[in-house]
Design a protein around this motif. Structure first.
Motif, PDB file in Angstrom:
ATOM      1  N   PRO A 103       0.817  -1.333  -0.336  1.00 21.41           N
ATOM      2  CA  PRO A 103       0.000   0.090   0.189  1.00 21.41           C
ATOM      3  C   PRO A 103       0.718   1.456   0.256  1.00 21.41           C
ATOM      4  O   PRO A 103       0.099   2.509   0.128  1.00 21.41           O
ATOM      5  CB  PRO A 103      -0.680  -0.110   1.863  1.00 21.41           C
ATOM      6  N   ARG A 104       1.930   1.416  -0.246  1.00 24.41           N
ATOM      7  CA  ARG A 104       2.953   2.310   0.471  1.00 24.41           C
ATOM      8  C   ARG A 104       2.573   3.569  -1.058  1.00 24.41           C
ATOM      9  O   ARG A 104       2.764   4.691  -0.428  1.00 24.41           O
ATOM     10  CB  ARG A 104       4.610   2.171   0.321  1.00 24.41           C
ATOM     11  N   ARG A 145      -0.752   4.928  -0.150  1.00 19.58           N
ATOM     12  CA  ARG A 145      -0.747   5.836   0.806  1.00 19.58           C
ATOM     13  C   ARG A 145       0.070   6.837   1.263  1.00 19.58           C
ATOM     14  O   ARG A 145      -0.592   8.400   1.230  1.00 19.58           O
ATOM     15  CB  ARG A 145       0.144   5.230   2.543  1.00 19.58           C
ATOM     16  N   ARG A 160      -2.347   9.242  -1.245  1.00 19.07           N
ATOM     17  CA  ARG A 160      -3.804   9.301  -0.576  1.00 19.07           C
ATOM     18  C   ARG A 160      -2.968  11.494   0.352  1.00 19.07           C
ATOM     19  O   ARG A 160      -3.628  12.115   0.587  1.00 19.07           O
ATOM     20  CB  ARG A 160      -4.201   8.856   0.415  1.00 19.07           C
ATOM     21  N   ASP A 161      -2.250  10.773   1.002  1.00 22.51           N
ATOM     22  CA  ASP A 161      -1.401  12.318   1.769  1.00 22.51           C
ATOM     23  C   ASP A 161      -1.419  13.130   0.728  1.00 22.51           C
ATOM     24  O   ASP A 161      -1.470  14.349   1.112  1.00 22.51           O
ATOM     25  CB  ASP A 161      -0.487  11.175   2.113  1.00 22.51           C
ATOM     26  N   SER A 217      -7.945   7.664  -1.628  1.00 21.62           N
ATOM     27  CA  SER A 217      -8.529   6.762  -0.590  1.00 21.62           C
ATOM     28  C   SER A 217      -8.681   5.551  -0.791  1.00 21.62           C
ATOM     29  O   SER A 217      -8.595   4.261   0.246  1.00 21.62           O
ATOM     30  CB  SER A 217      -8.861   7.615   0.134  1.00 21.62           C
ATOM     31  N   LEU A 237      -5.982   3.487  -1.186  1.00 18.36           N
ATOM     32  CA  LEU A 237      -6.323   2.679  -0.519  1.00 18.36           C
ATOM     33  C   LEU A 237      -6.555   1.536  -0.429  1.00 18.36           C
ATOM     34  O   LEU A 237      -5.602   0.755   0.476  1.00 18.36           O
ATOM     35  CB  LEU A 237      -5.376   3.706   0.483  1.00 18.36           C
TER      36      LEU A 237
END
Length: 393
Positions: free
Chosen positions: A111-112, A115, A118-119, A181, A184
């Motif tokens: 998921p890196r 993620r 998303r950030d 999101s 993710l």
């Protein structure tokens, strides 16, 4: 010169020699034998009485006509699990062959990257929201200055448009954050349905993509389970005509199932529907039945036979199979005992076999005494002694 025998010699010779007595005995023996033979001939042979035969008195009763149809089991729901994002599989989170529930995690994809995306979307949204606050404040000031004509109308309109653009950017950033999101969340592959899961086709470390054709695994719902059976269109048409004419009554939709090894499945099922078309290649109609399968005994793809009631024949004659035979021409015949206790041969029409009985459509009627035991000892017009035999249920 001949010498004379002494006196009394002849009497002594006649008395002492056994030949005359033997001849006398030989004369007496044939006489006794003839008397014995005459005595035996005087006795008459015993008279034979009527032959005893076992009979069953036929009765009329409503009979359910059933048919056995071949079929295959089919899962009620099946889902091929595929990834919705690309990445490396980090871990498998289920046991192959186990029962899973809808929403249960099955695989975890790295998921890196998702993620980080998303950030980034969160930061973009925060920046857009800050820009919106400044633009809205400037637009409010220009509205006040525009009332005193301290600024031109063009500048006021430009500031108002910039504020609206900043608000659109906030909405765009929020949508981007929602997409990030969701992606993710897709890194955790979940079960779409409840059921029994199969073997995994991908192991940890495998690279998967959202557009791949090969599923990660398959989930099938087994309780309840479908059974697809086929019936010839000719039989279906004959049944419908019989129902329309009133010769038979509609039967219940409850059906039974026989497994491939000949044993009977303990739980009954029901016919759900019939295909509205006939297969042009086989001339059959597909029927779909549903059976409960709480223990998972039935698996998709199993060959089974469905015992389906077709119709109820009112006042049917069911004759034991041992009382029905075939003549050299192949016609079904039966031996019955008439009122005079004599044997009659009947040509009958034996329809469907129902257990250990034949469904007789013509030739026999209620009250007839059908011979089921001793048929090889009698022939038509013989006088017999009927003995009632208990009919099997």
């Amino acid at each position: 010169m001949r010498r004379e025998a002494p006196a009394g010699y002849a009497d002594t010779l006649h008395r002492d020699m056994p030949v005359p007595s033997m001849l006398s005995s030989l004369r007496v023996a044939p006489l006794a034998l003839s008397i014995l033979i005459a005595g035996c001939g005087a006795k008459k042979p015993p008279q034979k009485g009527p032959v005893e035969v076992g009979v069953v008195t036929l009765t009329a009763q409503d009979a359910t006509v059933s048919t056995e149809l071949p079929g295959r089991t089919v899962s009620t729901m099946m889902s091929e699990v595929r990834p919705q994002v690309a990445g490396l599989i980090q871990k498998r989170l289920f046991t192959e062959g186990a029962m899973v529930t809808a929403g249960q995690p099955l695989y975890r994809i790295d998921p890196r990257l998702y993620r980080a995306s998303r950030d980034e979307a969160q930061a973009t949204l925060a920046s857009a929201q800050a820009t919106l606050v400044a633009a809205q404040a400037k637009a409010r000031r220009y509205q006040l200055l525009g009332q005193t004509e301290a600024v031109s109308a063009q500048d006021r309109d430009d500031v108002t448009a910039a504020a609206r653009q900043a608000q659109a950017s906030v909405q765009q950033a929020r949508a981007s954050l929602q997409t990030s999101s969701v992606n993710l969340e897709f890194t955790l592959v979940r079960a779409p349905i409840s059921g029994r899961i199969g073997r995994t086709l991908f192991t940890p470390g495998a690279l998967v993509t959202a557009s791949q054709t090969s599923p990660l695994t398959t989930i099938q719902q087994l309780d309840p389970i479908y059974v697809d059976v086929t019936q010839s269109s000719a039989q279906l048409l004959q049944l419908r005509r019989s129902l329309a004419s009133g010769q038979t009554l509609p039967a219940s939709a409850t059906i039974r199932l026989k497994l491939d090894d000949g044993t009977e499945y303990p739980l009954p099922g029901r016919i759900e529907f019939a295909e509205p078309i006939v297969d042009v290649n086989s001339g059959t109609v597909t029927l779909r039945a549903q059976f409960p399968n709480p223990d998972g005994l039935l698996l998709p793809g199993m060959f089974v036979r469905v015992v389906a009631p077709q119709a109820i024949v009112p006042r049917a004659i069911l004759a034991p199979q041992q009382g029905i035979s075939r003549d050299p021409k192949g016609n079904a015949t039966a031996l019955v005992v008439n009122r005079a206790n004599k044997v009659e041969r009947r040509t009958v029409t034996a329809g469907q076999a129902m257990g250990d009985k034949w469904l007789i459509t013509s030739g026999l009627k209620a009250g007839d005494r059908l011979i089921v035991e001793g048929t090889d000892k009698v022939k038509p017009n013989d006088a017999v002694k009927p003995v009632a035999v208990a009919a099997a249920k």
